[in-house]
Scaffold this active site. Sequence first.
Site, PDB file in Angstrom:
ATOM      1  N   HIS A  83      -7.885  27.421  -7.675  1.00  0.00           N
ATOM      2  CA  HIS A  83      -7.344  26.058  -7.816  1.00  0.00           C
ATOM      3  C   HIS A  83      -6.054  26.028  -8.635  1.00  0.00           C
ATOM      4  O   HIS A  83      -5.334  25.042  -8.615  1.00  0.00           O
ATOM      5  CB  HIS A  83      -8.404  25.086  -8.349  1.00  0.00           C
ATOM      6  CG  HIS A  83      -8.614  25.111  -9.819  1.00  0.00           C
ATOM      7  ND1 HIS A  83      -9.613  25.843 -10.423  1.00  0.00           N
ATOM      8  CD2 HIS A  83      -7.945  24.500 -10.820  1.00  0.00           C
ATOM      9  CE1 HIS A  83      -9.550  25.668 -11.732  1.00  0.00           C
ATOM     10  NE2 HIS A  83      -8.548  24.860 -11.999  1.00  0.00           N
ATOM     11  N   GLY A 226      -6.507  23.784 -18.647  1.00  0.00           N
ATOM     12  CA  GLY A 226      -5.487  24.754 -19.065  1.00  0.00           C
ATOM     13  C   GLY A 226      -6.080  26.136 -19.289  1.00  0.00           C
ATOM     14  O   GLY A 226      -5.360  27.121 -19.351  1.00  0.00           O
TER      15      GLY A 226
HETATM   16  N1  ARG Z   1     -10.417  22.949 -14.159  1.00  0.00           N
HETATM   17  C1  ARG Z   1      -9.946  23.196 -15.480  1.00  0.00           C
HETATM   18  C2  ARG Z   1      -8.545  23.784 -15.450  1.00  0.00           C
HETATM   19  O1  ARG Z   1      -7.913  23.683 -14.436  1.00  0.00           O
HETATM   20  C3  ARG Z   1     -10.870  24.064 -16.266  1.00  0.00           C
HETATM   21  C4  ARG Z   1     -12.036  23.290 -16.582  1.00  0.00           C
HETATM   22  C5  ARG Z   1     -13.022  24.001 -17.384  1.00  0.00           C
HETATM   23  N2  ARG Z   1     -13.821  22.929 -17.886  1.00  0.00           N
HETATM   24  C6  ARG Z   1     -14.869  23.098 -18.631  1.00  0.00           C
HETATM   25  N3  ARG Z   1     -15.470  22.065 -19.064  1.00  0.00           N
HETATM   26  N4  ARG Z   1     -15.295  24.291 -18.921  1.00  0.00           N
HETATM   27  O2  ARG Z   1      -8.012  24.213 -16.463  1.00  0.00           O
END
Ligand code: ARG
Length: 291
Positions: A83, A226
């Site tokens: 992603h 991040g």
């Molecule tokens: N999707 C997030 C990103 O693009 C990372 C999310 C991780 N979230 C979590 N609660 N561990 O950085």
Amino acid sequence: MNSTRIPTRKTSIAAGLAATGAALAMVATSAPAAHAIIGGTEVPNDAYPFMTAVLDKGPGSALDRQFCGASLVTPDTVVTAAHCLVDDEGKPVKPKTLQVAVGRTVLSSRQGQVRDIAKGGVVVHPRYLKGQEAYDVAFLQLKKPVRGISPVALPTQGTDALIRPGQKATVAGWGNTDTELPHTPDRLRQVRVPILSHAECRTSYEGYDAKVNFCAGVETKDSCQGDSGGPIFRKVPGREAPILIGVVSYGDGCGAQGAPGVYTSLSSSKLWKTLDESPSGKKIKRAMNRR
Ligand code: ARG
């Protein structure tokens, strides 16, 4: 949950959280504590030489250009999250728009080695579908190998000894350190998180696929926006070098009760087997098996 998966270039985190921030500023009187990743600590220089920052290519400090984490797995390959590397239509971004800094701890420093990405070097897992959670893994082939930096070890494919519920792992990144406001650190941070059972994880996430994912984290200790694409790893007794068990993928908020972080599992045999379904994936797998 969709919003937590948006590629987290610094600008978009800021925009996404601005509304929350504004609302919060009216009620919060003191500045939020400078937490970690969420609930973690600073990493000393060179503790994790394989640690890689994925950057938007361009002028300016890496502190403003970093948007995901990654890990060095061969001298010219890094692993990250799918992603991180697809556009709004789910198409892989152009290699020319990216750069990596391998072996860096402080983003704004000149530590480590910066590399461009090879032509055709953005390889997203063929089973990854934007808007779905599973197979969130991708590889970047570097234009030129790094020199003198050891890649991180990977778990044996088709095993689960290193993702046993209750065991603790370390997750590292330059992601948000606050659950409400965008606070992105210059120095790498880490936090120790417990691994959950698949059954527990399924109760938190509908799209959870136990074949290719695992969960880790507890209220107040988690990865965050991040940190995506970055490493979760374990040290095992009698062995100095850590083993990369997974890649930061998604979560509902950060560090919230009952909403652990979800990781792409690098010991999953299905993940590696299906990588063969695209020619570029096949090439990566061959390179990995030769390492
Ligand atoms: N999707 C997030 C990103 O693009 C990372 C999310 C991780 N979230 C979590 N609660 N561990 O950085």
